[in-house]
Scaffold this motif. Structure first.
Motif, PDB file in Angstrom:
ATOM      1  N   GLN A 164       1.438   5.596  -9.741  1.00 42.00           N
ATOM      2  CA  GLN A 164       1.878   6.827  -9.078  1.00 42.00           C
ATOM      3  C   GLN A 164       2.261   7.841 -10.128  1.00 42.00           C
ATOM      4  O   GLN A 164       3.192   7.634 -10.910  1.00 42.00           O
ATOM      5  CB  GLN A 164       3.062   6.544  -8.152  1.00 42.00           C
ATOM      6  N   ALA A 165       1.514   8.926 -10.145  1.00 38.95           N
ATOM      7  CA  ALA A 165       1.796  10.037 -11.047  1.00 38.95           C
ATOM      8  C   ALA A 165       2.772  10.988 -10.363  1.00 38.95           C
ATOM      9  O   ALA A 165       2.876  11.002  -9.129  1.00 38.95           O
ATOM     10  CB  ALA A 165       0.507  10.754 -11.398  1.00 38.95           C
ATOM     11  N   ARG A 215       0.866   7.094  -4.365  1.00 39.67           N
ATOM     12  CA  ARG A 215       0.559   5.865  -5.083  1.00 39.67           C
ATOM     13  C   ARG A 215      -0.916   5.504  -4.834  1.00 39.67           C
ATOM     14  O   ARG A 215      -1.393   5.539  -3.699  1.00 39.67           O
ATOM     15  CB  ARG A 215       1.474   4.737  -4.604  1.00 39.67           C
ATOM     16  N   GLU A 216      -1.619   5.155  -5.904  1.00 43.47           N
ATOM     17  CA  GLU A 216      -3.044   4.862  -5.781  1.00 43.47           C
ATOM     18  C   GLU A 216      -3.393   3.507  -6.369  1.00 43.47           C
ATOM     19  O   GLU A 216      -2.751   3.011  -7.301  1.00 43.47           O
ATOM     20  CB  GLU A 216      -3.888   5.946  -6.472  1.00 43.47           C
ATOM     21  N   TYR A 255     -11.282  -6.445  -8.338  1.00 39.74           N
ATOM     22  CA  TYR A 255     -11.591  -5.168  -7.722  1.00 39.74           C
ATOM     23  C   TYR A 255     -11.005  -4.068  -8.589  1.00 39.74           C
ATOM     24  O   TYR A 255      -9.911  -4.224  -9.123  1.00 39.74           O
ATOM     25  CB  TYR A 255     -10.965  -5.084  -6.326  1.00 39.74           C
ATOM     26  N   TYR A 256     -11.729  -2.944  -8.679  1.00 38.98           N
ATOM     27  CA  TYR A 256     -11.270  -1.823  -9.484  1.00 38.98           C
ATOM     28  C   TYR A 256     -11.513  -0.512  -8.758  1.00 38.98           C
ATOM     29  O   TYR A 256     -12.517  -0.346  -8.067  1.00 38.98           O
ATOM     30  CB  TYR A 256     -12.009  -1.775 -10.822  1.00 38.98           C
ATOM     31  N   ALA A 257     -10.605   0.426  -8.994  1.00 34.84           N
ATOM     32  CA  ALA A 257     -10.875   1.792  -8.577  1.00 34.84           C
ATOM     33  C   ALA A 257     -12.004   2.329  -9.462  1.00 34.84           C
ATOM     34  O   ALA A 257     -12.124   1.954 -10.642  1.00 34.84           O
ATOM     35  CB  ALA A 257      -9.629   2.649  -8.729  1.00 34.84           C
ATOM     36  N   ASP A 258     -12.819   3.200  -8.910  1.00 36.84           N
ATOM     37  CA  ASP A 258     -13.999   3.673  -9.639  1.00 36.84           C
ATOM     38  C   ASP A 258     -13.636   4.296 -10.990  1.00 36.84           C
ATOM     39  O   ASP A 258     -14.341   4.087 -11.983  1.00 36.84           O
ATOM     40  CB  ASP A 258     -14.763   4.687  -8.790  1.00 36.84           C
ATOM     41  N   THR A 274      -7.380  -2.294  -1.444  1.00 36.64           N
ATOM     42  CA  THR A 274      -7.043  -1.052  -2.126  1.00 36.64           C
ATOM     43  C   THR A 274      -5.922  -0.289  -1.431  1.00 36.64           C
ATOM     44  O   THR A 274      -5.569   0.800  -1.867  1.00 36.64           O
ATOM     45  CB  THR A 274      -8.273  -0.147  -2.221  1.00 36.64           C
ATOM     46  N   SER A 275      -5.384  -0.840  -0.363  1.00 38.33           N
ATOM     47  CA  SER A 275      -4.344  -0.155   0.402  1.00 38.33           C
ATOM     48  C   SER A 275      -2.964  -0.690   0.052  1.00 38.33           C
ATOM     49  O   SER A 275      -2.769  -1.893  -0.101  1.00 38.33           O
ATOM     50  CB  SER A 275      -4.587  -0.357   1.899  1.00 38.33           C
TER      51      SER A 275
END
Length: 125
Positions: A39-40, A45-46, A59-62, A107-108
């Protein structure tokens, strides 16, 4: 109840590397899916990365593919996030999370039950 404690954050120059660690309490660590989120300031939050209990799936975010690597040591109740090629936009508080060992809602933030307090990563340009 699972308690999670992150470490390894700090200040690094762009292009540098950091390895985050997250130690979990309890004796059933390998039955949980583990994830990293960040979270920036001023942002939601991502999702960053996740790994299944037996490390059979990752699993990875792109935007992290090819730069970040998630791994786990079930004997040591620890999950790691190796971050290479860091960019200023990677600056954030990084959180470790644990949840059910499924491929659902990976991813949630709703797919996780327990969260650590976070460790701050600052990437300077």
């Amino acid at each position: 109840q699972v308690q999670l404690r992150e470490s390894g954050g700090g200040v690094v120059q762009a292009g540098g590397s950091l390895r985050l660690s997250c130690v979990a309490s309890g004796r059933t660590f390998d039955t949980y899916r583990m994830g990293w989120f960040r979270q920036a300031p001023g942002k939601e939050r991502e999702f960053v990365a996740a790994i299944r209990g037996s490390a059979s799936g990752t699993y990875y975010a792109d935007s992290m593919k090819g730069r970040f690597t998630i791994s786990r040591d079930n004997a040591g109740n620890t999950v790691y996030l190796q971050m290479n090629g860091l960019k200023p936009e990677d600056t954030a508080v990084y959180y470790c999370a644990s949840g059910p060992d499924t491929g659902l809602a990976v991813t949630s933030i709703n797919g996780y039950w327990y969260w650590g307090q976070g460790t701050r990563v600052t990437v300077s340009s």
